[in-house]
Scaffold this motif. Sequence first.
Motif, PDB file in Angstrom:
ATOM      1  N   GLN A  72     -58.562  50.704  73.947  1.00  0.00           N
ATOM      2  CA  GLN A  72     -59.827  49.994  74.168  1.00  0.00           C
ATOM      3  C   GLN A  72     -59.695  48.487  73.975  1.00  0.00           C
ATOM      4  O   GLN A  72     -60.349  47.724  74.658  1.00  0.00           O
ATOM      5  N   TYR A  73     -58.822  48.067  73.031  1.00  0.00           N
ATOM      6  CA  TYR A  73     -58.736  46.645  72.689  1.00  0.00           C
ATOM      7  C   TYR A  73     -57.335  46.077  72.934  1.00  0.00           C
ATOM      8  O   TYR A  73     -56.869  45.231  72.177  1.00  0.00           O
ATOM      9  N   ALA A  74     -56.675  46.509  73.975  1.00  0.00           N
ATOM     10  CA  ALA A  74     -55.318  46.048  74.291  1.00  0.00           C
ATOM     11  C   ALA A  74     -55.275  44.515  74.366  1.00  0.00           C
ATOM     12  O   ALA A  74     -56.077  43.890  75.057  1.00  0.00           O
ATOM     13  N   GLY A  75     -54.350  43.940  73.605  1.00  0.00           N
ATOM     14  CA  GLY A  75     -54.157  42.492  73.618  1.00  0.00           C
ATOM     15  C   GLY A  75     -55.063  41.703  72.698  1.00  0.00           C
ATOM     16  O   GLY A  75     -54.866  40.515  72.497  1.00  0.00           O
ATOM     17  N   PHE A  76     -56.061  42.324  72.103  1.00  0.00           N
ATOM     18  CA  PHE A  76     -56.990  41.619  71.220  1.00  0.00           C
ATOM     19  C   PHE A  76     -56.499  41.743  69.767  1.00  0.00           C
ATOM     20  O   PHE A  76     -56.881  42.665  69.043  1.00  0.00           O
ATOM     21  N   THR A  77     -55.642  40.803  69.367  1.00  0.00           N
ATOM     22  CA  THR A  77     -54.998  40.874  68.054  1.00  0.00           C
ATOM     23  C   THR A  77     -55.543  39.881  67.034  1.00  0.00           C
ATOM     24  O   THR A  77     -55.167  39.948  65.866  1.00  0.00           O
ATOM     25  N   ASP A  78     -56.400  38.974  67.450  1.00  0.00           N
ATOM     26  CA  ASP A  78     -56.931  37.952  66.542  1.00  0.00           C
ATOM     27  C   ASP A  78     -58.371  37.636  66.938  1.00  0.00           C
ATOM     28  O   ASP A  78     -58.654  36.593  67.509  1.00  0.00           O
ATOM     29  N   VAL A  79     -59.265  38.561  66.615  1.00  0.00           N
ATOM     30  CA  VAL A  79     -60.648  38.480  67.083  1.00  0.00           C
ATOM     31  C   VAL A  79     -61.579  38.140  65.926  1.00  0.00           C
ATOM     32  O   VAL A  79     -61.672  38.896  64.954  1.00  0.00           O
ATOM     33  N   PRO A  80     -62.294  37.012  66.024  1.00  0.00           N
ATOM     34  CA  PRO A  80     -63.271  36.697  64.968  1.00  0.00           C
ATOM     35  C   PRO A  80     -64.490  37.613  65.096  1.00  0.00           C
ATOM     36  O   PRO A  80     -64.873  38.007  66.194  1.00  0.00           O
ATOM     37  N   GLY A  81     -65.055  37.947  63.946  1.00  0.00           N
ATOM     38  CA  GLY A  81     -66.241  38.789  63.950  1.00  0.00           C
ATOM     39  C   GLY A  81     -66.709  39.071  62.539  1.00  0.00           C
ATOM     40  O   GLY A  81     -66.248  38.454  61.573  1.00  0.00           O
ATOM     41  N   THR A  82     -67.610  40.023  62.430  1.00  0.00           N
ATOM     42  CA  THR A  82     -68.213  40.374  61.145  1.00  0.00           C
ATOM     43  C   THR A  82     -67.966  41.841  60.828  1.00  0.00           C
ATOM     44  O   THR A  82     -68.273  42.718  61.639  1.00  0.00           O
ATOM     45  N   LEU A  83     -67.433  42.080  59.650  1.00  0.00           N
ATOM     46  CA  LEU A  83     -67.211  43.427  59.151  1.00  0.00           C
ATOM     47  C   LEU A  83     -68.355  43.787  58.219  1.00  0.00           C
ATOM     48  O   LEU A  83     -68.694  43.027  57.311  1.00  0.00           O
ATOM     49  N   THR A  84     -68.955  44.953  58.460  1.00  0.00           N
ATOM     50  CA  THR A  84     -69.991  45.483  57.588  1.00  0.00           C
ATOM     51  C   THR A  84     -69.478  46.806  57.039  1.00  0.00           C
ATOM     52  O   THR A  84     -69.046  47.669  57.809  1.00  0.00           O
ATOM     53  N   ILE A  85     -69.494  46.934  55.721  1.00  0.00           N
ATOM     54  CA  ILE A  85     -68.997  48.148  55.082  1.00  0.00           C
ATOM     55  C   ILE A  85     -69.890  48.487  53.885  1.00  0.00           C
ATOM     56  O   ILE A  85     -70.402  47.593  53.213  1.00  0.00           O
ATOM     57  N   ARG A  86     -70.091  49.793  53.677  1.00  0.00           N
ATOM     58  CA  ARG A  86     -70.866  50.255  52.529  1.00  0.00           C
ATOM     59  C   ARG A  86     -70.158  51.471  51.933  1.00  0.00           C
ATOM     60  O   ARG A  86     -69.837  52.420  52.641  1.00  0.00           O
ATOM     61  N   GLN A 141     -69.481  38.385  72.697  1.00  0.00           N
ATOM     62  CA  GLN A 141     -70.406  39.408  73.183  1.00  0.00           C
ATOM     63  C   GLN A 141     -69.756  40.345  74.194  1.00  0.00           C
ATOM     64  O   GLN A 141     -70.194  41.478  74.365  1.00  0.00           O
ATOM     65  N   ALA A 142     -68.684  39.893  74.855  1.00  0.00           N
ATOM     66  CA  ALA A 142     -68.023  40.708  75.883  1.00  0.00           C
ATOM     67  C   ALA A 142     -67.257  41.888  75.283  1.00  0.00           C
ATOM     68  O   ALA A 142     -66.982  42.865  75.981  1.00  0.00           O
ATOM     69  N   LEU A 143     -66.920  41.818  74.006  1.00  0.00           N
ATOM     70  CA  LEU A 143     -66.184  42.902  73.354  1.00  0.00           C
ATOM     71  C   LEU A 143     -67.136  43.864  72.658  1.00  0.00           C
ATOM     72  O   LEU A 143     -68.060  43.448  71.956  1.00  0.00           O
ATOM     73  N   ALA A 144     -66.884  45.147  72.845  1.00  0.00           N
ATOM     74  CA  ALA A 144     -67.705  46.177  72.201  1.00  0.00           C
ATOM     75  C   ALA A 144     -67.421  46.198  70.705  1.00  0.00           C
ATOM     76  O   ALA A 144     -66.282  45.989  70.281  1.00  0.00           O
ATOM     77  N   PRO A 145     -68.435  46.465  69.896  1.00  0.00           N
ATOM     78  CA  PRO A 145     -68.216  46.607  68.453  1.00  0.00           C
ATOM     79  C   PRO A 145     -67.290  47.792  68.176  1.00  0.00           C
ATOM     80  O   PRO A 145     -67.254  48.752  68.938  1.00  0.00           O
ATOM     81  N   ALA A 146     -66.563  47.703  67.085  1.00  0.00           N
ATOM     82  CA  ALA A 146     -65.703  48.794  66.647  1.00  0.00           C
ATOM     83  C   ALA A 146     -66.451  49.559  65.563  1.00  0.00           C
ATOM     84  O   ALA A 146     -66.610  49.069  64.446  1.00  0.00           O
ATOM     85  N   ASP A 147     -66.915  50.748  65.903  1.00  0.00           N
ATOM     86  CA  ASP A 147     -67.615  51.605  64.946  1.00  0.00           C
ATOM     87  C   ASP A 147     -66.572  52.462  64.243  1.00  0.00           C
ATOM     88  O   ASP A 147     -66.332  53.612  64.621  1.00  0.00           O
ATOM     89  N   VAL A 148     -65.946  51.893  63.231  1.00  0.00           N
ATOM     90  CA  VAL A 148     -64.852  52.564  62.527  1.00  0.00           C
ATOM     91  C   VAL A 148     -65.355  53.844  61.875  1.00  0.00           C
ATOM     92  O   VAL A 148     -64.665  54.864  61.888  1.00  0.00           O
ATOM     93  N   LEU A 149     -66.557  53.829  61.338  1.00  0.00           N
ATOM     94  CA  LEU A 149     -67.104  55.006  60.653  1.00  0.00           C
ATOM     95  C   LEU A 149     -67.085  56.236  61.553  1.00  0.00           C
ATOM     96  O   LEU A 149     -66.698  57.316  61.118  1.00  0.00           O
ATOM     97  N   SER A 150     -67.462  56.087  62.813  1.00  0.00           N
ATOM     98  CA  SER A 150     -67.507  57.249  63.706  1.00  0.00           C
ATOM     99  C   SER A 150     -66.110  57.761  64.054  1.00  0.00           C
ATOM    100  O   SER A 150     -65.963  58.892  64.513  1.00  0.00           O
ATOM    101  N   SER A 151     -65.080  56.940  63.804  1.00  0.00           N
ATOM    102  CA  SER A 151     -63.691  57.345  64.072  1.00  0.00           C
ATOM    103  C   SER A 151     -63.026  57.981  62.862  1.00  0.00           C
ATOM    104  O   SER A 151     -61.916  58.495  62.978  1.00  0.00           O
ATOM    105  N   LEU A 152     -63.654  57.912  61.697  1.00  0.00           N
ATOM    106  CA  LEU A 152     -63.047  58.419  60.469  1.00  0.00           C
ATOM    107  C   LEU A 152     -63.343  59.896  60.257  1.00  0.00           C
ATOM    108  O   LEU A 152     -64.456  60.359  60.506  1.00  0.00           O
ATOM    109  N   ASP A 153     -62.353  60.617  59.777  1.00  0.00           N
ATOM    110  CA  ASP A 153     -62.525  62.018  59.397  1.00  0.00           C
ATOM    111  C   ASP A 153     -63.096  62.025  57.977  1.00  0.00           C
ATOM    112  O   ASP A 153     -62.397  61.678  57.022  1.00  0.00           O
ATOM    113  N   PRO A 154     -64.367  62.417  57.801  1.00  0.00           N
ATOM    114  CA  PRO A 154     -64.990  62.344  56.477  1.00  0.00           C
ATOM    115  C   PRO A 154     -64.373  63.291  55.447  1.00  0.00           C
ATOM    116  O   PRO A 154     -64.503  63.057  54.245  1.00  0.00           O
ATOM    117  N   SER A 155     -63.681  64.335  55.893  1.00  0.00           N
ATOM    118  CA  SER A 155     -63.076  65.258  54.937  1.00  0.00           C
ATOM    119  C   SER A 155     -61.838  64.659  54.269  1.00  0.00           C
ATOM    120  O   SER A 155     -61.382  65.163  53.251  1.00  0.00           O
TER     121      SER A 155
END
Length: 174
Positions: free
Chosen positions: A153-167, A55-69
């Motif tokens: 943002q995630y310096a040193g976090f190289t092996d983080v368990p979590g859930t990926l959601t993709i559509r 819970q201490a780590l912020a989610p990674a919103d990859v979609l908002s970082s992607l260039d849609p073009s």
Amino acid sequence: MLTSSTSRFRRFSLVIAAAALLAACDSGNAVDPPSPADVAGVYSVAAFRFQPAAQALAPADVLSSLDPSVTSVEILDSGDVVFRYRLDGGLTRVVLGEVEVRSAQVRLTFTGQTDAGRLAALLPSSLTLDRVEGVLVASTTFRANLAAYDAEQYAGFTDVPGTLTIRLAPQTSS
């Protein structure tokens, strides 16, 4: 008149035959198995988020970082997949892989030579997506290299368990 051992043998044979028939029906293999051509096309990334288990780590919103073009996933009828993307301020990258199609799922397996690009986009080496009305969706747990995605943002976090959601949604031609 049948002897009781002959009768038992016939009943046993019928039970085995019925079990084999049911197993064949439940195997998910159709007479004409699905092929990559069934899902071939260009897909837009409609959702792409990694939620760390911590819970201490912020989610990674990859979609908002992607260039849609630039960003798309192309599934070729040859069985290959090409994931092309550009993160904010970065270079365009290409991740190559193979696709395996089942009646209700599509499995993307990304090849080793594109690991840097795959890791930067928080993609697992293999991703199984459900086929839902033409859209491909997944929610899967894996261990992500968040530092490869965003070193600040995630310096040193190289092996983080979590859930990926993709559509992935099919692009419409204009």
